[in-house]
Design an enzyme around this catalytic site. Structure first.
Site, mmCIF file in Angstrom:
data_model
loop_
_atom_site.group_PDB
_atom_site.id
_atom_site.type_symbol
_atom_site.label_atom_id
_atom_site.label_comp_id
_atom_site.label_asym_id
_atom_site.label_seq_id
_atom_site.Cartn_x
_atom_site.Cartn_y
_atom_site.Cartn_z
ATOM 1 N N MET A 228 32.810 47.321 39.545
ATOM 2 C CA MET A 228 32.451 48.613 40.139
ATOM 3 C C MET A 228 33.596 49.229 40.930
ATOM 4 O O MET A 228 33.375 49.960 41.893
ATOM 5 C CB MET A 228 31.224 48.427 41.046
ATOM 6 N N GLY A 229 34.830 48.939 40.535
ATOM 7 C CA GLY A 229 35.966 49.531 41.235
ATOM 8 C C GLY A 229 36.015 49.127 42.686
ATOM 9 O O GLY A 229 35.903 47.933 43.024
ATOM 10 N N ASP A 259 40.549 42.817 33.191
ATOM 11 C CA ASP A 259 40.876 41.676 32.337
ATOM 12 C C ASP A 259 41.044 40.415 33.186
ATOM 13 O O ASP A 259 40.645 39.319 32.781
ATOM 14 C CB ASP A 259 42.154 41.947 31.550
#
Length: 315
Positions: A228-229, A259
């Site tokens: 969610m950033g 990643d």
């Protein structure tokens, strides 16, 4: 550490990631770059690189253009990834990331990739069969699909893994994500916007995300991780759910952060970590990548320090 587990990471649409530092970058104007750096990239290659850095045996699979394969082969040799990529005609695409250091704004220019075919996908499947002769415990399917491949291209790999007892992790978006979820992989890692698009729901809070993740777990996916950033991430299994959050000590670029989270989840599984411990590790991997230019991650000792910064809340 538990018994050694062998991991395969598949990247069907790799890229050379060209990172350009351009202070004060703006559209419709002349911009000056202060530096540039090119790295062998693509989501699955990034994941493989992070796992290899932590000592895991990793084989890389997917499609590479013959015209500019040298950067990739040199990278695989340098970081210790076993190269089982299928070469195809043409060049692997280049993605451009423009970083504006004063504002931490990042502009991405991603290209579609080489034209491919079902024949190329069959060649990758044969390469996976060969790699699995020595045993395979995890198969990671990451990233977008190149031109010429249908949205259900990941399905054959998920079905094969289920038949062989190999665990699967999927990190993709759009149509490929929808098709993959229907096949019930072991782990999925969408970001919140990708999950919104899949569910057609706003998912405004971590609580909303956790509720959505529980629905997917109840439907047969063992673990759902939603990045969610700046709001952190939600980690959900049948055992429970956590909202994990940490402030990155340094943000240079967001390239590879998602990643790195995938790599942290797989690393945690291999190490036999609990959901709580795995959540800390995955967030530490992610915020560690934020401080590096290109798809890189700090030393294990630094990751351990970053784990202490992670705040966990049952949700």
């Amino acid at each position: 550490m538990s018994a050694v587990q062998r991991i395969a990471s598949l990247t069907l649409n790799p890229a050379i990631d060209q990172t350009v530092v351009a202070p004060g970058f703006s559209l419709d104007s002349v911009n000056r770059a202060t530096s540039t750096q090119s790295d062998a990239g693509g989501k699955g290659i990034n994941v493989a690189s992070f796992l290899a850095r932590f000592g895991h045996p990793v084989v890389g699979l997917g499609l590479l253009g013959e015209d500019n394969e040298a950067m990739f082969t040199q990278h695989f040799q340098r970081v210790g990834i076993e190269d089982a990529f299928t070469r195809i005609k043409g060049a692997t695409r280049t993605n451009i990331k423009i970083i504006d250091p004063p504002t931490n704004r990042i502009t991405d220019l991603n290209f579609p990739g080489a034209q491919t075919s079902a024949h190329d996908l069959e060649a990758v499947e044969r390469a996976l069969m060969m790699a699995a002769i020595d045993g395979l415990d995890w198969l990671i399917l990451s990233g977008s699909l190149p031109l010429g491949l249908s949205d259900d291209s990941y399905l054959r790999f998920i079905k094969w893994a289920r038949m062989t007892g190999c665990k699967t992790v999927v990190d993709t978006s759009g149509g490929p994500l929808k098709e993959a979820i229907a096949a019930k992989p072991d782990v999925i890692k969408p970001n919140v916007q990708e999950l919104r698009e899949y569910l057609l729901a706003p998912l405004a809070s971590p609580e909303d995300v956790a509720d959505a993740a529980r629905t997917l777990v109840e439907d047969g996916i063992s673990m759902v991780v939603v990045s969610m950033g700046h709001q952190g991430a939600v980690f959900c299994t049948k055992e429970g759910a956590y909202h994990a959050l940490a402030e990155a000590p340094k943000i240079v670029t967001t390239v590879g952060a998602g990643d790195a989270m995938v790599a942290g989840v797989v690393h945690g599984h291999v190490e036999g970590k609990s959901l709580e411990e795995m959540s800390r590790t995955a967030i530490a991997f992610s915020i560690g990548a934020l401080g590096e230019i290109g798809p890189r991650i700090p030393e294990p000792a630094q990751i351990a320090e970053l784990e202490t910064l992670v705040r966990l809340s049952p949700i």
